[in-house]
Design an enzyme around this catalytic site. Sequence first.
Site, short mmCIF file in Angstrom:
data_model
loop_
_atom_site.label_atom_id
_atom_site.label_comp_id
_atom_site.label_asym_id
_atom_site.label_seq_id
_atom_site.Cartn_x
_atom_site.Cartn_y
_atom_site.Cartn_z
N PRO A 37 0.93 -1.12 0.04
CA PRO A 37 0.09 -0.04 -0.05
C PRO A 37 0.87 1.36 -0.03
CG PRO A 37 0.15 -1.14 2.24
CD PRO A 37 0.91 -1.86 1.23
N GLU A 38 2.09 1.09 -0.21
CA GLU A 38 3.07 2.50 0.08
C GLU A 38 2.63 3.59 -0.69
OE1 GLU A 38 5.39 -1.34 1.59
OE2 GLU A 38 4.19 -0.62 -0.05
N VAL A 39 2.58 3.39 -2.11
CA VAL A 39 2.35 4.77 -2.85
C VAL A 39 0.88 5.33 -2.67
CG1 VAL A 39 3.59 3.90 -4.88
CG2 VAL A 39 1.23 2.94 -4.86
N LEU A 85 -0.16 5.69 0.52
CA LEU A 85 0.22 6.55 1.54
C LEU A 85 0.96 7.77 1.13
CD1 LEU A 85 0.74 3.56 3.93
CD2 LEU A 85 -1.38 5.00 3.70
#
Length: 257
Positions: A128-130, A132
Amino acid sequence: MSADVVHLGRAGAVVTITLDSPANRNALSRLLRTQLGARLADALADPATRVILLTHTGPVFCAGADLTEAGTPDEPGTPDLPALLTTLWHSPVPVVARLAGTARGGGVGLAAACDLVVAADTVTFAFPEVRLGVVPAVISAPLRRRVAPHALHALFLTGEPFDAARAREIGLLDAAAPPDLLDSEVRRLADMVLRGAPGALATTKALLRDPPVGGLAAELAELGRVSHEHFTSAEGREGVRARAEGRDPAWVQELPG
């Protein structure tokens, strides 16, 4: 005194390290990272350790970074995620990851740094990094070495969740099993690893993790040296002799119960 959020147990030659912070979904907090680093060091310091099993309590294997601690510096001596991934990646003892629950971001990276990854077929994964506004930078190192490049590219850019079947298809998982058969599958793989000679396993891991460089001729020369060294070692001689005599080699016979 801080509560223990990572536990170590032993059953014969298998050391189990359990992430036990379900209240924050086993996120990679400073406390969890510190205790995980210490438990790994303890396991690797014990010559009786032949397999390390990394597992968890609760419905989530590891949710990745602890976002409540984002932006604040670690205390000196706290292991960061790169240090933990390096320890797992270069461990001379094979490490098996057991996932009975969800993994996200850094938690997927943690599993990817292990040698064998087994999950329940109900488990889901995501990066989910991108979404966030951050980057899956550190975890890309083990994942790029394990997962099909085109698949990793799409999953990093979209953050789309994916299931265990997809994870196995792209190389993230070595096996997936129904939840009630997960432990038997983990044990099956661990038992097969335990039949390998400790020194041979450590060298094989090193060759796979950091293959020789310098062109094909130089690589083959180095690999020839390694092969000869192990064929003429005590382990190599014992293994060949045991095969000829129709018995288990000493390292299997001497496994603690």
